[in-house]
Design a protein around this motif. Structure first.
Motif, PDB file in Angstrom:
ATOM      1  N   PHE A  78      -1.051   3.209  14.770  1.00 47.12           N
ATOM      2  CA  PHE A  78      -0.901   2.104  15.719  1.00 47.12           C
ATOM      3  C   PHE A  78      -0.694   0.765  15.017  1.00 47.12           C
ATOM      4  O   PHE A  78       0.180  -0.016  15.383  1.00 47.12           O
ATOM      5  N   ASN A  79      -1.515   0.476  14.014  1.00 46.86           N
ATOM      6  CA  ASN A  79      -1.436  -0.813  13.335  1.00 46.86           C
ATOM      7  C   ASN A  79      -0.058  -1.040  12.721  1.00 46.86           C
ATOM      8  O   ASN A  79       0.535  -2.105  12.875  1.00 46.86           O
ATOM      9  N   GLY A  80       0.453  -0.054  12.025  1.00 41.51           N
ATOM     10  CA  GLY A  80       1.775  -0.184  11.403  1.00 41.51           C
ATOM     11  C   GLY A  80       2.866  -0.400  12.431  1.00 41.51           C
ATOM     12  O   GLY A  80       3.771  -1.225  12.240  1.00 41.51           O
ATOM     13  N   TRP A  81       2.797   0.334  13.537  1.00 40.73           N
ATOM     14  CA  TRP A  81       3.798   0.169  14.599  1.00 40.73           C
ATOM     15  C   TRP A  81       3.692  -1.227  15.215  1.00 40.73           C
ATOM     16  O   TRP A  81       4.702  -1.861  15.491  1.00 40.73           O
ATOM     17  N   GLU A  82       2.460  -1.692  15.424  1.00 43.51           N
ATOM     18  CA  GLU A  82       2.270  -3.018  16.015  1.00 43.51           C
ATOM     19  C   GLU A  82       2.775  -4.118  15.080  1.00 43.51           C
ATOM     20  O   GLU A  82       3.355  -5.105  15.537  1.00 43.51           O
ATOM     21  N   VAL A  83       2.569  -3.959  13.780  1.00 46.36           N
ATOM     22  CA  VAL A  83       3.074  -4.934  12.807  1.00 46.36           C
ATOM     23  C   VAL A  83       4.600  -4.995  12.891  1.00 46.36           C
ATOM     24  O   VAL A  83       5.189  -6.084  12.897  1.00 46.36           O
ATOM     25  N   THR A  84       5.243  -3.845  12.973  1.00 45.80           N
ATOM     26  CA  THR A  84       6.707  -3.809  13.088  1.00 45.80           C
ATOM     27  C   THR A  84       7.162  -4.452  14.392  1.00 45.80           C
ATOM     28  O   THR A  84       8.145  -5.198  14.419  1.00 45.80           O
ATOM     29  N   VAL A  86       5.643  -6.833  16.104  1.00 50.96           N
ATOM     30  CA  VAL A  86       5.471  -8.283  15.963  1.00 50.96           C
ATOM     31  C   VAL A  86       6.595  -8.867  15.108  1.00 50.96           C
ATOM     32  O   VAL A  86       7.197  -9.891  15.460  1.00 50.96           O
ATOM     33  N   GLU A  87       6.907  -8.216  13.995  1.00 43.65           N
ATOM     34  CA  GLU A  87       7.960  -8.708  13.099  1.00 43.65           C
ATOM     35  C   GLU A  87       9.327  -8.717  13.794  1.00 43.65           C
ATOM     36  O   GLU A  87      10.069  -9.700  13.705  1.00 43.65           O
ATOM     37  N   GLN A  88       9.663  -7.639  14.492  1.00 47.59           N
ATOM     38  CA  GLN A  88      10.963  -7.584  15.173  1.00 47.59           C
ATOM     39  C   GLN A  88      11.038  -8.635  16.276  1.00 47.59           C
ATOM     40  O   GLN A  88      12.080  -9.265  16.465  1.00 47.59           O
ATOM     41  N   ARG A  89       9.953  -8.823  16.984  1.00 50.76           N
ATOM     42  CA  ARG A  89       9.942  -9.852  18.035  1.00 50.76           C
ATOM     43  C   ARG A  89      10.152 -11.245  17.439  1.00 50.76           C
ATOM     44  O   ARG A  89      10.897 -12.048  17.987  1.00 50.76           O
ATOM     45  N   LYS A  90       9.492 -11.525  16.324  1.00 48.29           N
ATOM     46  CA  LYS A  90       9.671 -12.834  15.674  1.00 48.29           C
ATOM     47  C   LYS A  90      11.120 -13.022  15.254  1.00 48.29           C
ATOM     48  O   LYS A  90      11.700 -14.096  15.451  1.00 48.29           O
ATOM     49  N   GLN A  91      11.687 -12.006  14.658  1.00 49.91           N
ATOM     50  CA  GLN A  91      13.079 -12.101  14.211  1.00 49.91           C
ATOM     51  C   GLN A  91      14.031 -12.261  15.399  1.00 49.91           C
ATOM     52  O   GLN A  91      14.975 -13.053  15.341  1.00 49.91           O
ATOM     53  N   LEU A  92      13.791 -11.523  16.468  1.00 46.54           N
ATOM     54  CA  LEU A  92      14.629 -11.633  17.665  1.00 46.54           C
ATOM     55  C   LEU A  92      14.490 -13.013  18.309  1.00 46.54           C
ATOM     56  O   LEU A  92      15.486 -13.614  18.721  1.00 46.54           O
ATOM     57  N   LYS A  93      13.262 -13.519  18.378  1.00 46.76           N
ATOM     58  CA  LYS A  93      13.058 -14.862  18.932  1.00 46.76           C
ATOM     59  C   LYS A  93      13.811 -15.902  18.113  1.00 46.76           C
ATOM     60  O   LYS A  93      14.428 -16.814  18.672  1.00 46.76           O
ATOM     61  N   GLY A  94      13.756 -15.787  16.805  1.00 48.85           N
ATOM     62  CA  GLY A  94      14.479 -16.721  15.936  1.00 48.85           C
ATOM     63  C   GLY A  94      15.979 -16.633  16.143  1.00 48.85           C
ATOM     64  O   GLY A  94      16.672 -17.653  16.213  1.00 48.85           O
ATOM     65  N   LEU A  95      16.476 -15.423  16.262  1.00 47.25           N
ATOM     66  CA  LEU A  95      17.907 -15.219  16.489  1.00 47.25           C
ATOM     67  C   LEU A  95      18.335 -15.824  17.828  1.00 47.25           C
ATOM     68  O   LEU A  95      19.361 -16.503  17.923  1.00 47.25           O
ATOM     69  N   LEU A  96      17.523 -15.616  18.864  1.00 45.51           N
ATOM     70  CA  LEU A  96      17.837 -16.165  20.189  1.00 45.51           C
ATOM     71  C   LEU A  96      17.667 -17.686  20.231  1.00 45.51           C
ATOM     72  O   LEU A  96      18.363 -18.364  20.977  1.00 45.51           O
ATOM     73  N   LYS A  97      16.752 -18.216  19.428  1.00 51.33           N
ATOM     74  CA  LYS A  97      16.591 -19.671  19.356  1.00 51.33           C
ATOM     75  C   LYS A  97      17.825 -20.294  18.706  1.00 51.33           C
ATOM     76  O   LYS A  97      18.325 -21.321  19.160  1.00 51.33           O
ATOM     77  N   ASP A  98      18.310 -19.658  17.642  1.00 47.72           N
ATOM     78  CA  ASP A  98      19.493 -20.165  16.951  1.00 47.72           C
ATOM     79  C   ASP A  98      20.766 -19.988  17.777  1.00 47.72           C
ATOM     80  O   ASP A  98      21.697 -20.776  17.655  1.00 47.72           O
ATOM     81  N   SER A  99      20.798 -18.922  18.579  1.00 51.22           N
ATOM     82  CA  SER A  99      21.991 -18.601  19.380  1.00 51.22           C
ATOM     83  C   SER A  99      21.571 -18.205  20.791  1.00 51.22           C
ATOM     84  O   SER A  99      21.576 -17.019  21.143  1.00 51.22           O
ATOM     85  N   PRO A 100      21.186 -19.171  21.618  1.00 49.75           N
ATOM     86  CA  PRO A 100      20.719 -18.856  22.981  1.00 49.75           C
ATOM     87  C   PRO A 100      21.744 -18.098  23.824  1.00 49.75           C
ATOM     88  O   PRO A 100      21.378 -17.390  24.751  1.00 49.75           O
TER      89      PRO A 100
END
Length: 152
Positions: A78-84, A86-100
């Motif tokens: 569970f922990n490893g999956w949750e870390v992934t 969180v990381e993918q969400r952060k990266q996706l949020k950054g991508l969407l912030k840069d390119s709404p």
């Protein structure tokens, strides 16, 4: 001494970095008469395609790990999956912030990417029944913040 480019080859074909530097210099000088418009257009188009590919790939990884976290009974993972997640969400949020403008694209590809993620996860966990379609909110803000497994 500058390298001599064969007559039939362009700088773009011979040295991409030098072509980029030359193109930037011409753009800064507003020297439009000597710009390599065909390759410049191709490169600018590819930038948008690259962001779309990144969005698709990160969304697929996100879905795969949400599926594992929600449906695979393996608490030691569970922990490893949750870390992934969180990381993918952060990266996706950054991508969407840069390119709404990618937000509508995310919604558009949601079902297809979910199916791709399912194709990756289901063979690995043959005994686990996964839903055939995404069962939750497809809005980008909700998808990128909610812990679906807490509602389960």
């Amino acid at each position: 001494m500058a390298e001599i480019i064969p007559k039939n080859d362009t700088l773009y074909e011979q040295d991409f970095v030098a072509w980029c530097e030359d193109t930037v210099a011409k753009l800064r000088k507003r020297d439009l008469d000597y710009l390599d418009f065909d390759n410049l257009i191709e490169e600018v188009e590819s930038l948008g395609k690259s962001d779309r590919r990144e969005l698709r790939n990160r969304l697929m990884v996100l879905f795969a790990h949400i599926l594992k976290r929600m449906y695979v009974n393996s608490p030691e993972n569970f922990n490893g999956w949750e870390v992934t997640i969180v990381e993918q969400r952060k990266q996706l949020k950054g991508l969407l912030k840069d390119s709404p403008s990618l937000k509508p694209y995310l919604t558009e590809i949601l079902a297809e990417v979910y199916a791709d993620a399912l194709d990756i996860v289901a063979p690995e966990y043959k005994q686990t029944p996964f839903p055939e379609t995404w069962q939750f909110d497809g809005q980008a803000d909700v998808l990128l913040s909610k812990k679906y497994w807490e509602d389960k």
